[in-house]
Each structure stands twice: as C-alpha cells, then as structure tokens.
Design an enzyme around this catalytic site. Structure first.
Site, mmCIF file in Angstrom:
data_model
loop_
_atom_site.group_PDB
_atom_site.id
_atom_site.type_symbol
_atom_site.label_atom_id
_atom_site.label_comp_id
_atom_site.label_asym_id
_atom_site.label_seq_id
_atom_site.Cartn_x
_atom_site.Cartn_y
_atom_site.Cartn_z
ATOM 1 N N HIS A 142 -7.625 -4.542 0.292
ATOM 2 C CA HIS A 142 -7.063 -4.972 -1.130
ATOM 3 C C HIS A 142 -6.693 -6.335 -0.806
ATOM 4 C CE1 HIS A 142 -3.902 -5.016 -4.098
ATOM 5 N NE2 HIS A 142 -4.268 -3.961 -4.706
ATOM 6 N N ASP A 158 -2.045 -1.313 6.463
ATOM 7 C CA ASP A 158 -1.708 -1.286 5.236
ATOM 8 C C ASP A 158 -1.929 0.412 4.780
ATOM 9 O OD1 ASP A 158 -1.720 -0.944 2.530
ATOM 10 O OD2 ASP A 158 -3.206 -2.570 2.150
ATOM 11 N N GLN A 200 -2.655 3.461 0.602
ATOM 12 C CA GLN A 200 -3.591 4.347 0.192
ATOM 13 C C GLN A 200 -3.511 5.596 1.039
ATOM 14 O OE1 GLN A 200 -4.894 4.576 -2.840
ATOM 15 N NE2 GLN A 200 -4.368 2.657 -3.510
ATOM 16 N N LYS A 247 2.973 4.930 -4.795
ATOM 17 C CA LYS A 247 1.592 5.553 -4.823
ATOM 18 C C LYS A 247 1.954 6.973 -3.804
ATOM 19 C CE LYS A 247 -0.854 1.520 -4.701
ATOM 20 N NZ LYS A 247 -1.958 1.080 -5.668
ATOM 21 N N CYS A 279 -8.754 -4.676 -7.529
ATOM 22 C CA CYS A 279 -7.968 -5.582 -6.507
ATOM 23 C C CYS A 279 -8.724 -5.805 -5.018
ATOM 24 C CB CYS A 279 -6.695 -5.469 -6.346
ATOM 25 S SG CYS A 279 -5.655 -5.921 -7.950
HETATM 26 N N1 PMP Z 1 -3.038 -2.135 -0.453
HETATM 27 C C1 PMP Z 1 -3.738 -1.132 -0.936
HETATM 28 C C2 PMP Z 1 -4.738 -0.505 -0.142
HETATM 29 C C3 PMP Z 1 -3.520 -0.663 -2.372
HETATM 30 O O1 PMP Z 1 -4.298 0.326 -2.763
HETATM 31 C C4 PMP Z 1 -2.626 -1.317 -3.020
HETATM 32 C C5 PMP Z 1 -2.153 -1.013 -4.431
HETATM 33 N N2 PMP Z 1 -3.455 -0.966 -5.314
HETATM 34 C C6 PMP Z 1 -1.703 -2.479 -2.333
HETATM 35 C C7 PMP Z 1 -1.997 -2.931 -0.936
HETATM 36 C C8 PMP Z 1 -0.728 -3.238 -3.111
HETATM 37 O O2 PMP Z 1 0.238 -2.302 -3.463
HETATM 38 P P1 PMP Z 1 1.490 -2.627 -4.520
HETATM 39 O O3 PMP Z 1 0.777 -3.284 -5.631
HETATM 40 O O4 PMP Z 1 2.225 -1.459 -4.647
HETATM 41 O O5 PMP Z 1 2.395 -3.446 -3.630
#
Ligand code: PMP
Length: 586
Positions: free
Chosen positions: A304, A381, A384, A407, A545
């Site tokens: 991401h 990270d 997900q 999430k 993203c």
């Molecule tokens: N890492 C991953 C794998 C994500 O899917 C996301 C959110 N789509 C993020 C980081 C960032 O999360 P947040 O926008 O809640 O900070």
C-alpha cells in the site's frame, strides 16, 4: 465507455424474460459448478440418504462452518447443520422449502425498512429483490417476475428443506465460551451491524468494501457513546473520578490490543491514528535516528502507498536505497529474489501481511526470519490481516506491527503500533508535547518510556475504547472461526467470479484473504462499480492506493469486492448476478 454513456436501464425491469436472461448460466451449469466446489464426500455414518442435487448445488458451505458436533470443518457438505438457524433446533417453516437463500439478508430476521416488516413469506411490504437469474439460480424476487414478490418461492440456489439430511439441530453459541468449536451463524452476526439493515438504491445494502473500511457492530457504537455519556475526561493527569474511569477504559483497551496481538506487554502497544501514522512514526523516529546514508530498506511489490511513501521520503532525506521484492504472476512474493536482495546493508524490511489490492497472504514469519538473519529490523503491515486471521506478533517475531482500528470493526481515527519494548524505549520520540514527558525545563526534557513517549498530546481516547470493544467482539466469535468462514466465502466467490465471461481476477495466489480484484472486458472499473451501486452493492474501484502492484499486472485500476465476517453467499450471488448481466450486455 464513459460513465455518461453507460446505460443502466438494462439492469432494471428484468420481468417478463422467460427462461432466464441472455448470457446467464442456467441452473444446471450453476449446479455443476457448486458440485465441483462442494465435492460430495462419503455420506457420514448416521446421516441418512444421499446428497440431494439441490443441496449439492446449494453453495451453502461458507456459513456451514462447524468444527464441532463430529463434523469435519474441511467438509462443507457434512457440516451442513444449517448455521443460519443455529440454536433454533429446527428449520423455520417460513424458510424450509422456500428456496430462499439462507444467506439472503433479512430473510429470517424480520428486519424492517421504515418500520415495515420485510415481506418474505410472511406478508408485509415487498422486500427489494436482487437482479439476476430468472428462475432457479438463487435470486428470488426478480423485479416484476410473476409470483415472486420479495423473497418469494422461486426455487433457490440454496434449497433448504426439512428433508435435507444435513439440516439438523445444532446447539446455540454458549455466550462467551470458546466458540472455535461452535457453528458460525452469519445471520446472527449480521444482526449486530445496524448499518447492514438499511436499503441503498432500493435494495438491501451489500457491503463488499471491507478492505477500505469495515462496518461497526452495535457493541462498538454503544461503547463509544457510553464513554461520552459516563466516562469522558482527559486521562492520566486529573485527580477525579471521571479521569480514573477514562484512564481505566483507555488502558483497558491497550491491554485488549496486547492480548489480541499476543504482545508481551501493554507497553508495546502505542495508540496512533492508524496504520499510516504508525508507519510514519517508525520512519520519522527510528528511521531518522538509526539509518545512515547507503543503508537499504526493502519493501515488497505488494505494498500500500502507506508502506512505500514514508520510506521513499526517508530514503531521499537520508540518502538510503529502497529495494523491492518482486512477486510472481499469481501475486505472491518471490522468496528467492527476496533472499538475493538481503545483505548486511539491509537495515529494514517492511512488508504487508495481506495485500489490500490482491488479497495475497505473504509468508510473513519466514520473511521476518530471513531479515533477522542479516540483522535487519522488520515492520509488518497488518492493516488487512487483523480482521481476517489470528495474529501473533510473538510468533511472527516482527519488530513492529501496525494496523488501523477501522479495518477491524472499530472506529476511524484510532490504530496501533506494536513495537518490541526495548526497541521502542531506545527510539527517540517523533512528536513532543504533553503526556510523553517525565520532566521539562527550558534547557532539557526527559521522556517517558513507551508507550507514553510516542503518545504526545491528548489522544483519541473514546475511539481507543471503541477499538477495545471491537476486539472483544471478534474475540468472542473467535478469529480462527472467522478466518475459516471467510476462507470458504472467498473460495465460493472466486469460483463464481471465474465463471463470468470476460472477467479476469487479478491476484490468484494460493494463500489469499478477503479480497477479489478483477477487471471486466468492455467496462471501465468505475462503470462496474457504478452498476453494482445501482443494486445496493458497495465495492471499491480504482487503484486502491497500491499503484505499483496493479501496474505489475498491467492495470491502473480494478474492481475490488472485499469480504468480512458478515458477508454471505447471498451477497456473492447478487454481485455475480449483476456481473453476468453486464457481461452479457457486451
Ligand atoms: N496498509 C494497508 C495494507 C492498507 O490496506 C491500508 C488501508 N487501505 C493502509 C495500510 C493504511 O491504512 P489507514 O488509511 O487506515 O492508515
């Protein structure tokens, strides 16, 4: 095709089309598909009869997760004590034989729209109905089709009858007991989520945008309200009752997160805004303090943007090198190539546990061990991962682990950085202010140890407490059970999506969780998203993203349905029906 020129009219008014819609599979095709998916096992002892074809093709399985009662969790056919009616001991007559999908939202719960009872077979207003197959493929209540108001008696893709040998009574969930051996009752779960009870564009909302954010159970909503009604105060500093209550609630939530992640100490749990902020915190504190020009950071191709951009910024500022682990054509990281990137110059490997764009589950434990073997630190990270699988940071042995509360059925604006305690304590703070200091003079400041040193200022107290409630919620159901259920659902969805002409799934790794990215011939992804929205189905379309990994597969954008614990086979059926319809229009 532009958005403006897309014609939605074909998606409505499916009435009067005898024998199904052009381009849609007929019942036998679907049944064959389902039979392949739910390969019939030998009929177990004590279960009379053979698998009726209507059940073999039922697609029931994901809800039928049952690890107890002498049935095999890997065997959806034999585990068919219908989970939707767990605890009732019988199939309600309004459902038995109705052909109604047991996964059909609202089917047995009598939820209301504007206070009116939804139709089902029990009268009242007509429930909105799904688009899709005329006849037997599981979509009841095709608009305008004769004799099928609401969830009516069109023979169903799911066909539960009281003659079904697999429908038998199962015990109710013992509240608070270890639920890993209990059946999974998805309709019960759904009733915990108020937002799912609404209609969007005249249809029951089908929320398949869980990778973007998850919906909140009543217990989380109530817990946040209760905090503001009874406990609200700033924490740690005041000498009064509400400060004590608020501090207890906040620190209690930290302990819940510790247990959820299996961290060694609550001091290893830092509350932040979300995964993005957690990664930035590590880059701007540890990265700035410890990395030297020429050092190398490795990320994977799956990341991401939140796990790319902060490292890129740091690399630019400090003259570091950023390297990328490639993935294979299925979307799994290539471990050999990763091994070849590692060297004594590697100071950090930062990678996702589950890809938000493809759903790939990376071999995280192995990747951490490989990084440690060359002396590098590791950041995983988990944004997900946390809602889909049990997470154990002690077993993973990662140095940091990050996730966002929203999430995992918690509030927005709250997230977690886990870090090994010694590492956190030897790292400089990234922000200064109140709460994080031991002592301040105009000449000098000394800082608290973790977690306080990374929690400058007044934090998001109420939402931390809400996150604690979300963790209670998933823990009570059981992460292993949730994971198992979603696995079946993912398999079911993957199989049905593969059958849509012109649809290509992007990301087909053997280990996947929760995400089904795809493109559909002849349509822009936003057109598919808009068409689904017309039917109350929420998916994400775009780059998620994660532009580098989509480009690896030659795409700028995909449609991305993503799953959570409250999704059903019925949700998937509705999605697939619209996609068949779109496909057949081309
Ligand atoms: N890492 C991953 C794998 C994500 O899917 C996301 C959110 N789509 C993020 C980081 C960032 O999360 P947040 O926008 O809640 O900070």
């Amino acid at each position: 095709m532009s958005n403006e020129s897309f014609d939605f009219s074909g998606l409505t008014g499916l009435s009067g089309q005898p024998g199904g819609l052009p381009g849609l599979p007929d019942e036998s095709v679907l049944q064959e598909l389902a039979n392949q998916f739910f390969q019939a096992p030998p009929v177990p002892q004590g279960v009379a009869g053979t698998v009726p074809s209507s059940v073999a093709g039922s697609g029931i399985s994901p809800s039928a997760v049952n690890q107890g009662n002498g049935v095999d969790i890997n065997d959806p056919q034999t585990s068919l004590p219908d989970p939707h009616f767990a605890g009732t001991g019988h199939v309600p007559s309004s459902v038995a034989g109705s052909g109604k999908s047991p996964s059909a939202p609202y089917a047995d719960a009598g939820q209301t729209k504007g206070g009116a009872r939804s139709a089902g077979t029990s009268g009242g207003v007509s429930a909105p109905s799904y688009p899709g197959f005329a006849g037997a493929q599981g979509f009841t209540g095709i608009p305008g089709s004769a004799g099928t108001p609401g969830f009516a008696s069109v023979p169903g893709y799911y066909f539960i009858t009281d003659k079904n040998p697999f429908v038998k009574s199962v015990p109710a969930h013992p509240a608070g007991a270890a639920l890993a051996s209990a059946p999974y009752d998805v309709n019960k779960v759904r009733r915990d989520f108020p937002i799912l009870q609404q209609y969007v564009n005249g249809r029951p909302l089908i929320w398949l945008d869980n990778a973007a954010t998850t919906q909140k159970p009543r217990s989380v909503i109530d817990r946040v309200s209760q905090f503001y009604e009874r406990e609200n105060s700033n924490i740690h500093r005041a000498a009064h009752e509400l400060a004590a209550r608020a501090t207890d609630a906040y620190e209690g939530a930290r302990e819940k997160v510790r247990r959820f992640l299996n961290a060694a100490s609550p001091n290893e749990i830092v509350f932040v805004r979300g995964a993005t902020e957690a990664i930035n915190l590590v880059a701007k504190s540890w990265g700035d303090q410890f990395l030297q020009p020429g050092d190398e950071i490795i990320v994977s191709h799956l990341e991401h943007h939140a796990n790319i951009v902060p490292w890129q910024q740091l690399a630019k500022a400090k003259n570091l090198k950023l390297k990328v682990i490639p993935v294979d054509d299925q979307g799994q990281v290539l471990l050999d190539a990763y091994g070849a990137l590692l060297s004594s110059k590697t100071k950090l490997v930062s990678f996702t546990q589950v890809s938000n764009a493809l759903g790939t589950i990376t071999p995280a434990q192995k990747m951490v061990a490989m990084a440690h073997a060359v002396g590098a630190k590791t950041l995983v990270d988990g944004a997900q991962a946390v809602s889909h699988m049990p997470v154990d940071v002690t077993a993973l042995d990662c140095d940091w682990y990050v996730f966002s509360g929203h999430k995992v059925f918690g509030p927005t604006g709250i997230g977690v950085l886990y870090g090994k305690e010694d590492l956190l304590n030897e790292t400089q703070p990234w922000q200064g202010g109140g709460n994080m200091i031991r002592d301040v003079t105009f000449e000098h400041t000394t800082y608290h140890n973790a977690p306080g040193r990374f929690e400058a200022g007044t934090g998001n107290i109420a939402d931390a407490v809400g996150l604690g409630a979300a963790i209670d919620y998933v823990t009570a159901i059981g992460m292993p059970l949730i994971s198992q259920y979603e696995h079946y659902l993912l398999e079911y969805a993957s199989r049905l999506l593969t059958g849509v002409p012109g649809l290509r799934i992007i990301g087909t790794a053997a280990d996947k969780a929760g995400v089904l990215s795809f493109i559909l011939d002849g349509y822009k992804t936003e057109e598919v998203g808009a068409a689904l929205n017309q039917w109350g189905i929420a998916v994400r379309s775009g780059h998620h993203c994660a532009q580098p990994i989509l480009r690896r597969f030659g795409q700028e954008s995909t449609v991305r349905p993503s799953l959570a614990l409250y999704n059903t086979c019925g949700d998937i059926d509705a999605l697939v029906a619209v996609l068949h319809r779109l496909s057949s229009n081309k």
